[in-house]
Design an enzyme around this catalytic site. Structure first.
Site, PDB file in Angstrom:
ATOM      1  N   GLY A 177      52.345  40.973  40.153  1.00 46.44           N
ATOM      2  CA  GLY A 177      53.181  40.549  39.030  1.00 46.44           C
ATOM      3  C   GLY A 177      54.097  39.393  39.395  1.00 46.44           C
ATOM      4  O   GLY A 177      54.951  39.536  40.270  1.00 46.44           O
ATOM      5  N   GLY A 178      53.851  38.249  38.783  1.00 49.11           N
ATOM      6  CA  GLY A 178      54.716  37.093  39.019  1.00 49.11           C
ATOM      7  C   GLY A 178      54.625  36.519  40.415  1.00 49.11           C
ATOM      8  O   GLY A 178      55.572  35.901  40.911  1.00 49.11           O
TER       9      GLY A 178
ATOM     10  N   GLY B  76      51.559  45.308  31.731  1.00 44.72           N
ATOM     11  CA  GLY B  76      51.198  45.081  30.332  1.00 44.72           C
ATOM     12  C   GLY B  76      50.690  43.667  30.082  1.00 44.72           C
ATOM     13  O   GLY B  76      49.786  43.481  29.282  1.00 44.72           O
ATOM     14  N   PHE B  77      51.259  42.711  30.790  1.00 45.79           N
ATOM     15  CA  PHE B  77      50.893  41.319  30.519  1.00 45.79           C
ATOM     16  C   PHE B  77      50.926  40.483  31.787  1.00 45.79           C
ATOM     17  O   PHE B  77      51.718  40.761  32.683  1.00 45.79           O
ATOM     18  CB  PHE B  77      51.854  40.711  29.483  1.00 45.79           C
ATOM     19  CG  PHE B  77      51.849  41.460  28.187  1.00 45.79           C
ATOM     20  CD1 PHE B  77      50.901  41.197  27.207  1.00 45.79           C
ATOM     21  CD2 PHE B  77      52.750  42.496  27.971  1.00 45.79           C
ATOM     22  CE1 PHE B  77      50.872  41.925  26.024  1.00 45.79           C
ATOM     23  CE2 PHE B  77      52.732  43.239  26.792  1.00 45.79           C
ATOM     24  CZ  PHE B  77      51.789  42.950  25.820  1.00 45.79           C
TER      25      PHE B  77
ATOM     26  N   GLY C 165      47.577  36.370  39.225  1.00 46.07           N
ATOM     27  CA  GLY C 165      46.739  35.934  38.109  1.00 46.07           C
ATOM     28  C   GLY C 165      47.010  34.491  37.736  1.00 46.07           C
ATOM     29  O   GLY C 165      46.260  33.566  38.082  1.00 46.07           O
TER      30      GLY C 165
ATOM     31  N   MET D 241      43.884  48.185  30.874  1.00 47.55           N
ATOM     32  CA  MET D 241      45.012  48.624  30.030  1.00 47.55           C
ATOM     33  C   MET D 241      44.489  49.293  28.765  1.00 47.55           C
ATOM     34  O   MET D 241      43.486  48.856  28.194  1.00 47.55           O
ATOM     35  CB  MET D 241      45.863  47.416  29.624  1.00 47.55           C
ATOM     36  CG  MET D 241      46.366  46.600  30.799  1.00 47.55           C
ATOM     37  SD  MET D 241      47.482  45.294  30.262  1.00 47.55           S
ATOM     38  CE  MET D 241      47.671  44.363  31.789  1.00 47.55           C
TER      39      MET D 241
ATOM     40  N   HIS E  52      42.773  48.322  38.648  1.00 55.26           N
ATOM     41  CA  HIS E  52      44.175  48.745  38.494  1.00 55.26           C
ATOM     42  C   HIS E  52      44.302  49.417  37.127  1.00 55.26           C
ATOM     43  O   HIS E  52      44.355  48.745  36.109  1.00 55.26           O
ATOM     44  CB  HIS E  52      45.073  47.497  38.619  1.00 55.26           C
ATOM     45  CG  HIS E  52      46.514  47.747  38.335  1.00 55.26           C
ATOM     46  ND1 HIS E  52      47.399  46.729  38.047  1.00 55.26           N
ATOM     47  CD2 HIS E  52      47.242  48.894  38.307  1.00 55.26           C
ATOM     48  CE1 HIS E  52      48.599  47.244  37.826  1.00 55.26           C
ATOM     49  NE2 HIS E  52      48.538  48.553  37.980  1.00 55.26           N
TER      50      HIS E  52
HETATM   51  C1  DX5 Z   1      50.355  43.159  34.883  1.00 50.34           C
HETATM   52  C2  DX5 Z   1      49.065  43.165  35.677  1.00 50.34           C
HETATM   53  C3  DX5 Z   1      49.010  42.086  36.713  1.00 50.34           C
HETATM   54  C4  DX5 Z   1      48.909  40.710  36.126  1.00 50.34           C
HETATM   55  C5  DX5 Z   1      49.358  39.686  37.119  1.00 50.34           C
HETATM   56  O1  DX5 Z   1      50.369  44.208  34.003  1.00 50.34           O
HETATM   57  O2  DX5 Z   1      48.904  44.402  36.334  1.00 50.34           O
HETATM   58  O3  DX5 Z   1      47.938  42.299  37.611  1.00 50.34           O
HETATM   59  O4  DX5 Z   1      47.582  40.420  35.732  1.00 50.34           O
HETATM   60  O5  DX5 Z   1      49.427  38.457  36.490  1.00 50.34           O
HETATM   61  P1  DX5 Z   1      50.454  37.317  36.953  1.00 50.34           P
HETATM   62  O6  DX5 Z   1      50.112  36.974  38.361  1.00 50.34           O
HETATM   63  O7  DX5 Z   1      50.191  36.242  35.976  1.00 50.34           O
HETATM   64  O8  DX5 Z   1      51.839  37.910  36.833  1.00 50.34           O
HETATM   65 ZN    ZN Z   2      47.418  44.460  37.980  1.00 44.19          ZN
END
Ligand code: DX5
Ligand code: ZN
Length: 220
Positions: A179-180, A150-151, A200, A37, A66
């Site tokens: 994501g999630g 972003g997070f 994550g 990022m 990514h």
């Molecule tokens: C979000 C990232 C994801 C993130 C996933 O911007 O691209 O790869 O790290 O994290 P979790 O699984 O915690 O949503």
């Molecule tokens: Zn990602």
């Protein structure tokens, strides 16, 4: 379909990166998902090619970089050099005009292939599939975002389920969702046709990553 799982190291303990990478490998990870990022395309700043090189030295797992960055064309070569195997970029990062975006995407795909890496295109929750349809014949990996990038640690956006289903109907390649993702949302996206899960928080914050990965893989 066989499910592959890529732990997203954004959620790992960076003070113990080597141990965390090993934990992911021992738990059955198929690859590592590395979130890049730039503080422009997304509000957060994370990992650059230097860290990817360091990770590369410590694992034989494939690395998916990514790229959530503006001007990805300026960084493809250095991420390839740092040892990333799969490189994804966002269609939304390629400018305001649709024609320009598609032109840039084609050039990026070509460049990544030329560097002997696997290109993937990433698409945000709010972006319709029509934005990338003409690119699908040139790719075998699409990254469908199920949170706004972003997070880590955000809630899964269920509206992307229809997009995954729609994509699976027209696309034979790998569909990664990011994501999630946990055991419940993972099962939902796999039912719609995804075969790769990036996760994550669910994996790195679990006490038993092996069991968590097993759950993601069995949930078909
Ligand atoms: C979000 C990232 C994801 C993130 C996933 O911007 O691209 O790869 O790290 O994290 P979790 O699984 O915690 O949503
Ligand atoms: Zn990602």
């Amino acid at each position: 379909m066989k499910i592959k799982v890529g732990p997203s190291i954004l959620a790992c303990d960076f003070a113990n990166l080597e141990t965390e990478i090993k934990r992911a490998k021992d738990a059955g990870a198929d690859f590592l998902h590395v979130d890049v990022m730039d503080g422009h395309f997304v509000p957060n700043i994370t990992i650059g090619p230097g860290v990817v090189s360091a990770v590369r030295k410590k694992t034989d797992l494939p690395i998916h970089a990514h790229l959530m960055i503006e001007h990805p064309e300026d960084y493809i070569d250095s991420f390839a050099k740092s040892g990333a195997d799969i490189i994804s970029f966002h269609i939304e990062a390629l400018g305001k005009s649709r024609n320009a975006r598609l032109k840039k995407a084609n050039a990026l795909i070509k460049r990544i292939k030329k560097l002997n890496k696997r290109p993937a295109i990433a698409i945000n929750p709010a972006t319709p599939l029509s934005e990338i349809k003409v690119l699908l014949e040139k790719l075998d990996w699409v990254l469908v975002m199920s949170v706004n990038p972003g997070f880590g640690g955000q809630d899964f956006i269920a509206a992307v389920l229809d997009k995954i289903f729609e994509l699976r109907n027209i696309f034979d390649g790998d569909i990664e969702v990011d994501g999630g993702i946990n055991d419940i949302t993972g099962r939902a996206v796999v039912r719609k046709g995804a075969n790769i899960l990036a996760a994550g928080t669910y994996l790195f914050k679990s006490d038993d990553m092996k069991e968590a990965i097993r759950r993601l893989k069995n949930d078909e």
